[in-house]
Design a protein around this motif. Structure first.
Motif, PDB file in Angstrom:
ATOM      1  N   ASN A 137      20.753   6.215  -6.000  1.00 13.72           N
ATOM      2  CA  ASN A 137      21.123   7.056  -7.144  1.00 13.72           C
ATOM      3  C   ASN A 137      20.494   6.531  -8.431  1.00 13.72           C
ATOM      4  OD1 ASN A 137      22.661   8.786  -5.604  1.00 13.72           O
ATOM      5  ND2 ASN A 137      24.605   7.850  -6.146  1.00 13.72           N
ATOM      6  N   ASN A 138      20.460   5.205  -8.588  1.00 18.90           N
ATOM      7  CA  ASN A 138      19.885   4.617  -9.803  1.00 18.90           C
ATOM      8  C   ASN A 138      18.407   4.942  -9.954  1.00 18.90           C
ATOM      9  OD1 ASN A 138      22.326   3.544 -10.578  1.00 18.90           O
ATOM     10  ND2 ASN A 138      21.924   1.529  -9.697  1.00 18.90           N
ATOM     11  N   ASP A 139      17.679   5.088  -8.829  1.00 20.98           N
ATOM     12  CA  ASP A 139      16.258   5.469  -8.906  1.00 20.98           C
ATOM     13  C   ASP A 139      16.111   6.839  -9.563  1.00 20.98           C
ATOM     14  OD1 ASP A 139      15.449   3.148  -7.641  1.00 20.98           O
ATOM     15  OD2 ASP A 139      15.328   4.084  -5.652  1.00 20.98           O
ATOM     16  N   VAL A 140      16.976   7.767  -9.169  1.00 17.83           N
ATOM     17  CA  VAL A 140      16.907   9.120  -9.739  1.00 17.83           C
ATOM     18  C   VAL A 140      17.250   9.080 -11.222  1.00 17.83           C
ATOM     19  CG1 VAL A 140      17.884  11.445  -9.660  1.00 17.83           C
ATOM     20  CG2 VAL A 140      17.433  10.215  -7.533  1.00 17.83           C
ATOM     21  N   LEU A 141      18.257   8.298 -11.572  1.00 17.35           N
ATOM     22  CA  LEU A 141      18.700   8.233 -12.962  1.00 17.35           C
ATOM     23  C   LEU A 141      17.693   7.517 -13.859  1.00 17.35           C
ATOM     24  CD1 LEU A 141      22.453   7.354 -12.295  1.00 17.35           C
ATOM     25  CD2 LEU A 141      21.494   9.601 -12.843  1.00 17.35           C
ATOM     26  N   ALA A 142      17.040   6.463 -13.351  1.00 20.20           N
ATOM     27  CA  ALA A 142      16.163   5.647 -14.190  1.00 20.20           C
ATOM     28  C   ALA A 142      14.684   5.993 -14.048  1.00 20.20           C
ATOM     29  CB  ALA A 142      16.366   4.161 -13.851  1.00 20.20           C
ATOM     30  N   VAL A 150      10.427   9.360  -8.556  1.00 16.28           N
ATOM     31  CA  VAL A 150      11.079   9.961  -7.390  1.00 16.28           C
ATOM     32  C   VAL A 150      10.435  11.310  -7.078  1.00 16.28           C
ATOM     33  CG1 VAL A 150      13.244  10.976  -6.567  1.00 16.28           C
ATOM     34  CG2 VAL A 150      13.263   8.732  -7.676  1.00 16.28           C
ATOM     35  N   LEU A 151      10.224  12.128  -8.090  1.00 19.51           N
ATOM     36  CA  LEU A 151       9.609  13.448  -7.889  1.00 19.51           C
ATOM     37  C   LEU A 151       8.177  13.327  -7.386  1.00 19.51           C
ATOM     38  CD1 LEU A 151      11.048  15.320 -10.978  1.00 19.51           C
ATOM     39  CD2 LEU A 151      11.638  15.702  -8.570  1.00 19.51           C
ATOM     40  N   ASP A 152       7.430  12.344  -7.875  1.00 19.09           N
ATOM     41  CA  ASP A 152       6.065  12.127  -7.383  1.00 19.09           C
ATOM     42  C   ASP A 152       6.070  11.770  -5.901  1.00 19.09           C
ATOM     43  OD1 ASP A 152       4.979  12.662  -9.877  1.00 19.09           O
ATOM     44  OD2 ASP A 152       4.662  10.541 -10.397  1.00 19.09           O
ATOM     45  N   THR A 153       7.005  10.924  -5.492  1.00 16.35           N
ATOM     46  CA  THR A 153       7.114  10.524  -4.086  1.00 16.35           C
ATOM     47  C   THR A 153       7.468  11.723  -3.213  1.00 16.35           C
ATOM     48  OG1 THR A 153       7.780   8.289  -4.724  1.00 16.35           O
ATOM     49  CG2 THR A 153       8.310   8.986  -2.473  1.00 16.35           C
ATOM     50  N   ILE A 154       8.410  12.540  -3.681  1.00 14.59           N
ATOM     51  CA  ILE A 154       8.799  13.736  -2.925  1.00 14.59           C
ATOM     52  C   ILE A 154       7.632  14.711  -2.841  1.00 14.59           C
ATOM     53  CG2 ILE A 154      10.324  15.756  -2.887  1.00 14.59           C
ATOM     54  CD1 ILE A 154      12.434  13.938  -4.306  1.00 14.59           C
ATOM     55  N   ALA A 161       3.454  17.587   0.161  1.00 17.37           N
ATOM     56  CA  ALA A 161       2.038  17.948   0.294  1.00 17.37           C
ATOM     57  C   ALA A 161       1.465  17.464   1.625  1.00 17.37           C
ATOM     58  CB  ALA A 161       1.241  17.371  -0.876  1.00 17.37           C
ATOM     59  N   ALA A 162       1.911  16.291   2.079  1.00 17.55           N
ATOM     60  CA  ALA A 162       1.400  15.746   3.341  1.00 17.55           C
ATOM     61  C   ALA A 162       1.969  16.466   4.556  1.00 17.55           C
ATOM     62  CB  ALA A 162       1.730  14.255   3.427  1.00 17.55           C
ATOM     63  N   ARG A 163       3.189  16.989   4.447  1.00 13.20           N
ATOM     64  CA  ARG A 163       3.866  17.560   5.611  1.00 13.20           C
ATOM     65  C   ARG A 163       3.845  19.079   5.675  1.00 13.20           C
ATOM     66  NH1 ARG A 163       6.798  14.384   8.818  1.00 13.20           N
ATOM     67  NH2 ARG A 163       8.236  16.054   9.329  1.00 13.20           N
ATOM     68  N   ALA A 164       3.708  19.755   4.559  1.00 12.73           N
ATOM     69  CA  ALA A 164       3.704  21.220   4.571  1.00 12.73           C
ATOM     70  C   ALA A 164       2.309  21.682   5.000  1.00 12.73           C
ATOM     71  CB  ALA A 164       4.054  21.775   3.196  1.00 12.73           C
ATOM     72  N   PRO A 165       2.223  22.516   6.029  1.00 11.67           N
ATOM     73  CA  PRO A 165       0.911  22.938   6.512  1.00 11.67           C
ATOM     74  C   PRO A 165       0.084  23.630   5.433  1.00 11.67           C
ATOM     75  CG  PRO A 165       2.680  24.120   7.652  1.00 11.67           C
ATOM     76  CD  PRO A 165       3.309  23.128   6.732  1.00 11.67           C
ATOM     77  N   THR A 166       0.686  24.535   4.715  1.00 14.29           N
ATOM     78  CA  THR A 166       0.040  25.175   3.574  1.00 14.29           C
ATOM     79  C   THR A 166       1.122  25.398   2.529  1.00 14.29           C
ATOM     80  OG1 THR A 166       0.405  27.372   4.495  1.00 14.29           O
ATOM     81  CG2 THR A 166      -1.736  26.372   4.904  1.00 14.29           C
ATOM     82  N   LEU A 167       0.829  25.001   1.332  1.00 18.00           N
ATOM     83  CA  LEU A 167       1.799  25.213   0.261  1.00 18.00           C
ATOM     84  C   LEU A 167       1.774  26.669  -0.156  1.00 18.00           C
ATOM     85  CD1 LEU A 167       1.204  22.029  -1.888  1.00 18.00           C
ATOM     86  CD2 LEU A 167       3.103  22.493  -0.356  1.00 18.00           C
ATOM     87  N   PRO A 168       2.948  27.239  -0.445  1.00 15.58           N
ATOM     88  CA  PRO A 168       2.995  28.640  -0.858  1.00 15.58           C
ATOM     89  C   PRO A 168       2.396  28.826  -2.248  1.00 15.58           C
ATOM     90  CG  PRO A 168       5.154  27.633  -1.054  1.00 15.58           C
ATOM     91  CD  PRO A 168       4.257  26.615  -0.409  1.00 15.58           C
ATOM     92  N   LEU A 169       1.965  30.048  -2.508  1.00 12.18           N
ATOM     93  CA  LEU A 169       1.524  30.380  -3.858  1.00 12.18           C
ATOM     94  C   LEU A 169       2.737  30.390  -4.773  1.00 12.18           C
ATOM     95  CD1 LEU A 169      -0.922  33.295  -3.028  1.00 12.18           C
ATOM     96  CD2 LEU A 169      -1.519  30.958  -3.679  1.00 12.18           C
ATOM     97  N   PRO A 170       2.549  30.017  -6.036  1.00 11.51           N
ATOM     98  CA  PRO A 170       3.688  30.037  -6.955  1.00 11.51           C
ATOM     99  C   PRO A 170       4.282  31.438  -7.065  1.00 11.51           C
ATOM    100  CG  PRO A 170       1.798  28.949  -7.954  1.00 11.51           C
ATOM    101  CD  PRO A 170       1.332  29.556  -6.667  1.00 11.51           C
ATOM    102  N   ARG A 171       5.597  31.490  -7.149  1.00  6.08           N
ATOM    103  CA  ARG A 171       6.281  32.784  -7.309  1.00  6.08           C
ATOM    104  C   ARG A 171       6.169  33.236  -8.748  1.00  6.08           C
ATOM    105  NH1 ARG A 171      11.977  32.785  -4.183  1.00  6.08           N
ATOM    106  NH2 ARG A 171      11.119  32.820  -2.097  1.00  6.08           N
ATOM    107  N   LYS A 172       6.080  34.556  -8.925  1.00  4.33           N
ATOM    108  CA  LYS A 172       6.054  35.124 -10.271  1.00  4.33           C
ATOM    109  C   LYS A 172       7.477  35.356 -10.725  1.00  4.33           C
ATOM    110  CE  LYS A 172       1.566  37.201  -9.949  1.00  4.33           C
ATOM    111  NZ  LYS A 172       0.754  38.363 -10.168  1.00  4.33           N
TER     112      LYS A 172
END
Length: 139
Positions: free
Chosen positions: A103-108, A113-117, A122-133
């Motif tokens: 929890n402290n990682d998210v807070l500090a 954390v977001l970069d790691t996620i 990106a490594a696991r999703a076969p193709t990333l979806p296009l951004p939604r409008k």
């Protein structure tokens, strides 16, 4: 098979426990959810407090087969780490990769954390979806 919906049945008791956890989120869960909800991270969908087998995962991205777990202080004893390892084995057997953050990682260090996620998605999703409008375009 649709990547957005699991193929397993969820007992009603587990479903109601997940609902209660969504209503009583920790500060770290609320902060991370504000960054993941609504396809905000790389355009992929996340769900929170999702039943998987007999456990409830904090956050799940079905498209990337990724589970994110946030751990409070109670997770750092030897006994808790053994329970978490058993839980992880069950979830990983379903084909998910698990990322764990204190929890402290998210807070500090929210950006880290977001970069790691994002890298895991990106490594696991076969193709990333296009951004939604947002909203409707006018003619």
């Amino acid at each position: 098979m649709d990547d957005e919906k699991p193929a397993w049945k969820v007992p009603s008791r587990l479903r109601s426990n997940a609902r209660a956890l969504r209503q009583n989120s920790t500060d770290a869960e609320r902060i991370l959810w504000s960054e993941l909800r609504g396809h905000r991270l790389l355009g992929v969908g996340f769900r929170r407090q999702v039943p998987i087998d007999r456990y409830i995962a904090d956050f799940v991205c079905h498209a990337a087969h990724l589970v994110i777990e946030l751990d409070g202080g109670q997770h750092f004893s030897n006994e808790a780490e053994q329970r978490d390892a058993a839980r992880s084995a069950v979830i990983e057997a379903k084909g998910f990769q698990i990322l764990r953050f204190a929890n402290n990682d998210v807070l500090a260090n929210r950006a880290g954390v977001l970069d790691t996620i994002a890298a895991a998605v990106a490594a696991r999703a076969p193709t990333l979806p296009l951004p939604r409008k947002r909203g409707r375009e006018q003619d």
